[in-house]
Design a protein around this motif. Sequence first.
Motif, PDB file in Angstrom:
ATOM      1  N   UNK A  27       0.827  -1.212   0.000  1.00  0.00           N
ATOM      2  CA  UNK A  27       0.000   0.000   0.000  1.00  0.00           C
ATOM      3  C   UNK A  27       0.864   1.266   0.000  1.00  0.00           C
ATOM      4  N   UNK A  28       2.177   1.074   0.127  1.00  0.00           N
ATOM      5  CA  UNK A  28       3.066   2.232   0.305  1.00  0.00           C
ATOM      6  C   UNK A  28       3.132   3.138  -0.920  1.00  0.00           C
ATOM      7  N   UNK A  29       2.772   2.617  -2.084  1.00  0.00           N
ATOM      8  CA  UNK A  29       2.871   3.471  -3.275  1.00  0.00           C
ATOM      9  C   UNK A  29       1.580   4.228  -3.587  1.00  0.00           C
ATOM     10  N   UNK A  30       0.624   4.202  -2.671  1.00  0.00           N
ATOM     11  CA  UNK A  30      -0.544   5.064  -2.817  1.00  0.00           C
ATOM     12  C   UNK A  30      -0.220   6.414  -2.172  1.00  0.00           C
ATOM     13  N   UNK A  31      -0.935   7.459  -2.615  1.00  0.00           N
ATOM     14  CA  UNK A  31      -0.668   8.799  -2.086  1.00  0.00           C
ATOM     15  C   UNK A  31      -0.772   8.847  -0.570  1.00  0.00           C
ATOM     16  N   UNK A  32      -1.861   8.299  -0.042  1.00  0.00           N
ATOM     17  CA  UNK A  32      -2.100   8.281   1.408  1.00  0.00           C
ATOM     18  C   UNK A  32      -2.878   7.016   1.723  1.00  0.00           C
ATOM     19  N   UNK A  33      -2.660   6.449   2.874  1.00  0.00           N
ATOM     20  CA  UNK A  33      -3.483   5.314   3.302  1.00  0.00           C
ATOM     21  C   UNK A  33      -4.152   5.707   4.622  1.00  0.00           C
ATOM     22  N   UNK A  34      -5.445   5.926   4.546  1.00  0.00           N
ATOM     23  CA  UNK A  34      -6.193   6.383   5.724  1.00  0.00           C
ATOM     24  C   UNK A  34      -6.977   5.227   6.337  1.00  0.00           C
ATOM     25  N   UNK A  35      -6.840   5.093   7.642  1.00  0.00           N
ATOM     26  CA  UNK A  35      -7.613   4.080   8.369  1.00  0.00           C
ATOM     27  C   UNK A  35      -8.634   4.834   9.224  1.00  0.00           C
ATOM     28  N   UNK A  36      -9.918   4.662   8.934  1.00  0.00           N
ATOM     29  CA  UNK A  36     -10.922   5.345   9.765  1.00  0.00           C
ATOM     30  C   UNK A  36     -10.800   4.908  11.229  1.00  0.00           C
ATOM     31  N   UNK A  37     -11.087   5.831  12.120  1.00  0.00           N
ATOM     32  CA  UNK A  37     -10.950   5.578  13.558  1.00  0.00           C
ATOM     33  C   UNK A  37     -11.595   4.239  13.991  1.00  0.00           C
ATOM     34  N   UNK A  38     -12.830   3.998  13.543  1.00  0.00           N
ATOM     35  CA  UNK A  38     -13.544   2.774  13.941  1.00  0.00           C
ATOM     36  C   UNK A  38     -12.822   1.531  13.423  1.00  0.00           C
ATOM     37  N   UNK A  39     -12.305   1.632  12.197  1.00  0.00           N
ATOM     38  CA  UNK A  39     -11.570   0.513  11.597  1.00  0.00           C
ATOM     39  C   UNK A  39     -10.264   0.293  12.357  1.00  0.00           C
ATOM     40  N   UNK A  40      -9.615   1.397  12.701  1.00  0.00           N
ATOM     41  CA  UNK A  40      -8.356   1.318  13.455  1.00  0.00           C
ATOM     42  C   UNK A  40      -8.580   0.502  14.740  1.00  0.00           C
ATOM     43  N   UNK A  41      -9.665   0.845  15.437  1.00  0.00           N
ATOM     44  CA  UNK A  41      -9.971   0.145  16.701  1.00  0.00           C
ATOM     45  C   UNK A  41     -10.245  -1.335  16.465  1.00  0.00           C
ATOM     46  N   UNK A  42     -10.895  -1.618  15.345  1.00  0.00           N
ATOM     47  CA  UNK A  42     -11.206  -3.009  14.996  1.00  0.00           C
ATOM     48  C   UNK A  42      -9.915  -3.800  14.713  1.00  0.00           C
ATOM     49  N   UNK A  43      -9.021  -3.203  13.939  1.00  0.00           N
ATOM     50  CA  UNK A  43      -7.751  -3.876  13.617  1.00  0.00           C
ATOM     51  C   UNK A  43      -6.929  -4.045  14.904  1.00  0.00           C
ATOM     52  N   UNK A  44      -6.966  -3.028  15.742  1.00  0.00           N
ATOM     53  CA  UNK A  44      -6.219  -3.064  17.013  1.00  0.00           C
ATOM     54  C   UNK A  44      -6.686  -4.249  17.869  1.00  0.00           C
ATOM     55  N   UNK A  45      -7.979  -4.553  17.788  1.00  0.00           N
ATOM     56  CA  UNK A  45      -8.537  -5.667  18.561  1.00  0.00           C
ATOM     57  C   UNK A  45      -8.123  -7.017  17.983  1.00  0.00           C
ATOM     58  N   UNK A  46      -8.151  -7.121  16.656  1.00  0.00           N
ATOM     59  CA  UNK A  46      -7.932  -8.425  16.015  1.00  0.00           C
ATOM     60  C   UNK A  46      -6.497  -8.690  15.565  1.00  0.00           C
ATOM     61  N   UNK A  47      -5.789  -7.653  15.151  1.00  0.00           N
ATOM     62  CA  UNK A  47      -4.419  -7.855  14.670  1.00  0.00           C
ATOM     63  C   UNK A  47      -3.597  -6.576  14.886  1.00  0.00           C
ATOM     64  N   UNK A  48      -3.303  -6.286  16.145  1.00  0.00           N
ATOM     65  CA  UNK A  48      -2.635  -5.010  16.461  1.00  0.00           C
ATOM     66  C   UNK A  48      -1.305  -4.805  15.754  1.00  0.00           C
ATOM     67  N   UNK A  49      -0.586  -5.919  15.497  1.00  0.00           N
ATOM     68  CA  UNK A  49       0.735  -5.777  14.876  1.00  0.00           C
ATOM     69  C   UNK A  49       0.662  -5.136  13.492  1.00  0.00           C
ATOM     70  N   UNK A  50      -0.492  -5.238  12.835  1.00  0.00           N
ATOM     71  CA  UNK A  50      -0.631  -4.658  11.492  1.00  0.00           C
ATOM     72  C   UNK A  50      -0.468  -3.142  11.531  1.00  0.00           C
ATOM     73  N   UNK A  51      -0.870  -2.534  12.639  1.00  0.00           N
ATOM     74  CA  UNK A  51      -0.863  -1.075  12.716  1.00  0.00           C
ATOM     75  C   UNK A  51       0.526  -0.500  12.945  1.00  0.00           C
ATOM     76  N   UNK A  52       1.470  -1.358  13.301  1.00  0.00           N
ATOM     77  CA  UNK A  52       2.831  -0.845  13.503  1.00  0.00           C
ATOM     78  C   UNK A  52       3.772  -1.320  12.405  1.00  0.00           C
ATOM     79  N   UNK A  53       3.204  -1.744  11.294  1.00  0.00           N
ATOM     80  CA  UNK A  53       4.029  -2.196  10.155  1.00  0.00           C
ATOM     81  C   UNK A  53       4.904  -1.037   9.677  1.00  0.00           C
ATOM     82  N   UNK A  54       6.185  -1.303   9.534  1.00  0.00           N
ATOM     83  CA  UNK A  54       7.096  -0.218   9.161  1.00  0.00           C
ATOM     84  C   UNK A  54       7.097   0.048   7.657  1.00  0.00           C
ATOM     85  N   UNK A  55       6.515  -0.857   6.892  1.00  0.00           N
ATOM     86  CA  UNK A  55       6.568  -0.723   5.429  1.00  0.00           C
ATOM     87  C   UNK A  55       5.613   0.281   4.832  1.00  0.00           C
TER      88      UNK A  55
END
Lengths: 173, 65
Positions: A27-55
């Motif tokens: 996803x790094x070659x897109x202009x911006x990658x936005x995660x809506x707040x509600x989605x962020x919380x959902x990912x944080x619950x199910x797969x938190x490591x995804x949100x700290x991906x350095x790539x």
Amino acid sequence: MEKTRAVVIADAEPIIHLDELNSLDLLADFGKVIIPETVWNEVERHRPQALSCSGVKLIRQRAVHFSAQVDALTPFYTLHAGEQEALHLCCEFKNSLLLTDDTAARLAAKNLGVAAHGTLGVLVRAIRQQTRSIPEVLKLLRAIPTQTTLHIRAALLAEVISDVEKNVKEVYK
Amino acid sequence: MSTLIKTEIPDQLWQQAQNMVEQGWIDNMDALIAEAMRRYIESHQQTISERFIREDIDWGLHGKD
């Protein structure tokens, strides 16, 4: 790697599935990658490591403008809170692209004139963007049933893989 | 003909559903669950999902963004 100008608004599933395949950097070659707040919380619950991906830089953002059209479509397509917020953001960012694997959310996006794609599209796009080699992408596609929680009928996945192989032979020969 | 099912539903969701039944928005919990399933199946038809997957592959290979 050439960046496209497209702003991606992501739902939870593609973020989770791409991370399951160690491919969030696609996803790094897109202009911006936005995660809506509600989605962020959902990912944080199910797969938190995804949100700290350095790539890839993921931007956590709350929708502030609410579209009456999205509100009207919500009960019709039984959209979840994350899908709703993603669609509100898509209406806010003109020409954005919704990233979702949910059929109902894609139908709602179509209704709103919002472009929408899913995990498979991002994986195959990596060939076009030359961020992964053809064999690497085919390997990722084959890994979907065992390495991810993405549900796709086995025969359809086999067909997809065969289509990609055939197409890349024609386009990239 | 109908089938008896046993399922686990989050407390909050169950409470919301019960409130709707109590307020008279729908006859009973059986009807609510059947309606929820019907809506899900309608909006997630296999043919549509598969069409989207094919569109994804086409975009992945030939798209512009």
